[in-house]
Enzyme design. Structure first.
Site, PDB file in Angstrom:
ATOM      1  N   LEU A 188       0.850  -1.192   0.000  1.00 24.52           N
ATOM      2  CA  LEU A 188       0.000   0.000   0.000  1.00 24.52           C
ATOM      3  C   LEU A 188       0.884   1.240   0.000  1.00 24.52           C
ATOM      4  O   LEU A 188       1.645   1.474   0.939  1.00 24.52           O
ATOM      5  CB  LEU A 188      -0.926  -0.021   1.213  1.00 24.52           C
ATOM      6  N   HIS A 242      46.490  15.791  -6.022  1.00 25.12           N
ATOM      7  CA  HIS A 242      46.145  17.025  -5.318  1.00 25.12           C
ATOM      8  C   HIS A 242      45.342  17.986  -6.188  1.00 25.12           C
ATOM      9  O   HIS A 242      45.660  18.180  -7.351  1.00 25.12           O
ATOM     10  CB  HIS A 242      47.397  17.817  -4.874  1.00 25.12           C
TER      11      HIS A 242
END
Length: 452
Positions: A11, A349
């Site tokens: 439901l 980096h």
């Protein structure tokens, strides 16, 4: 033993007004997966198992999600909200199709497990007509009480109708139910609406079954498993329970979580052996992590495949479509998107890698950017095996850097670079001896106070 068939009716027609959201309630996520998807994943899904989902009007998105998870899902619309039994009978056609076991569940209970569905069916195999899922509530206020006599379910008593003794009962109704499929349609059809609200209540099925001399029973589960979600606060509570489950399962499988309570996982995260995850890592949907991988703190990863012995972060963001080969490394303040980074490659980096393929063993210097978007379309960057890209380089896609090639730091590369070539694109360095001294002296003279 003959395998029993089943029909699970979920439901999912509720509006979820207390969520205060334009998104249908059952589509709100827990652990990166919609509430409804958790329930459908737990529901029986073998060869003899069928699924029906009852949705509200104008909830096509709910139907689409149901079919995404379970392509076999039958969709039914509850046009009026007249109670739980009325919602189940919106799928009357599916019930009439027949199954040994009818299971009724709710799309807003994401913590229910496949094991609980299996336990709920077991009494039906042994001759029971109806089984209700119950839980021992810490605070039973507001819940329907399960009245049990001689190990059988005698009634479901709503709080307003309960006697003082019944109010002391802590065994409460979770709403989930199993009914013998041979009698399901008849029992559901016998439920009336002679009550103050004029609604059809699924709980009335217990009385109907007992009136016919059939057996109704109870299966108990943990309260957490049947949490219904009606508010954002309850959504957060369910998230906390789910995260605790996922972390525990990961550690049981051999994953090292340095500070488990700070780590966020998705329901579909998969791990290899000897994976280590440091504190404050967020892993979204669609992530697989290979053996020996290490994910450092403050990394955020979604829809990504990590090979064996990879290293991520700290402070890395891996966006959808990223894949890393064995031994590849993504360092701090690196962002990737739609990027294939092959074995042994390093992006250490301060770099953005988007719509790119980086070959094995390549090294990408700090501050490198793949310029993949021209304002209208995305373009791809190809970097060959063993290539070296110097720091602060911009690679303007579409462009190819050949295998073994070198890119000088600070270059803006707009054309393809052959294998093993050096490409440098920057102005010649100009040096003016003594310029800094003359500059400072001129500035100091200008700052002297004027005679007055």
């Amino acid at each position: 033993m003959t395998t029993r068939t089943s029909l699970t009716i979920v439901l999912a027609a509720g509006e979820g007004t207390r969520m205060r959201s334009s998104l249908p309630k059952v589509l709100h996520p827990v652990a990166g997966r919609p509430l409804l998807a958790h329930v459908l994943a737990a529901a029986p899904h073998g060869e003899g198992d069928k699924l029906a989902v009852v949705i509200g009007p104008d909830h096509q998105a709910v139907a689409d999600e149901a079919r995404r998870i379970r392509p076999d899902a039958q969709i039914y619309v509850q046009t009026e909200r007249l109670g739980t039994a009325h919602a189940v009978l919106a799928a009357k056609q599916a019930v009439a199709g027949g199954a040994d076991d009818l299971l009724i569940a709710f799309g807003d209970t994401p913590l229910i497990s496949a094991e609980t569905f299996a336990r709920l069916r077991e009494p039906l195999r042994n001759g029971g007509a109806l089984v209700v899922l119950g839980f021992r509530a810490v605070d039973p206020t507001g819940y329907g009480r399960l009245v049990v006599e001689d190990d059988r379910l005698a009634a479901i008593r709503e709080q307003a109708d309960a006697s003082p003794d019944e109010l002391k009962i802590t065994l409460c109704n979770a709403g989930v139910m199993a009914i013998d499929g041979r009698i399901a349609l008849d029992v559901l059809g016998a439920i009336g609406n002679a009550n103050k609200k004029g609604e059809y209540y699924l709980t009335d099925a217990v009385g109907i079954v007992r009136e016919r001399g059939l057996v109704a029973g109870v299966i108990e589960t943990d309260e957490d498993e049947v949490r219904g979600i009606n508010t954002k606060a309850q959504l957060a509570e369910a998230e906390a329970v789910m995260q605790a489950r996922l972390r525990q399962a990961a550690m049981a499988a051999g994953v090292t979580l340095i500070s488990p309570e700070t780590i966020h996982l998705a329901a579909d995260t998969t791990f290899g052996r000897d994976v280590t995850i440091e504190p404050f890592v967020v892993i979204g949907p669609g992530v697989s992590i290979g053996d020996g991988a290490v994910i450092h703190s403050f990394s955020h990863i979604v829809d990504t495949s990590l090979g064996k012995n990879t290293s991520i972060g700290p402070y890395a963001r891996l966006r959808p479509g990223t894949s890393l080969g064995d031994g590849a490394k993504i360092g701090n303040f690196v962002e990737t998107k739609a990027a294939q980074i092959d074995a042994g490659a390093k992006v250490n980096h301060l770099t953005y890698i988007g719509d790119a393929h980086i070959g094995p063993g390549a090294n990408i210097g700090a501050g490198t950017i793949t310029c993949n978007y021209d304002g209208f379309n995305k373009h791809k960057t190809e970097i060959g095996a063993g290539a070296f890209v110097g720091s602060n380089s911009s690679l303007v896609a579409p462009v190819r850097i050949g295998a073994g090639a070198y890119i000088g730091s600070g270059s803006v590369i707009t054309r393809n670079v052959p294998d093993d070539a050096l490409a440098v694109e920057r102005n010649d360095q100009s040096v003016r001896e003594g310029w800094a001294t003359r500059f400072r002296e001129a500035k100091l003279r200008a700052k002297k106070p004027k005679a007055g």
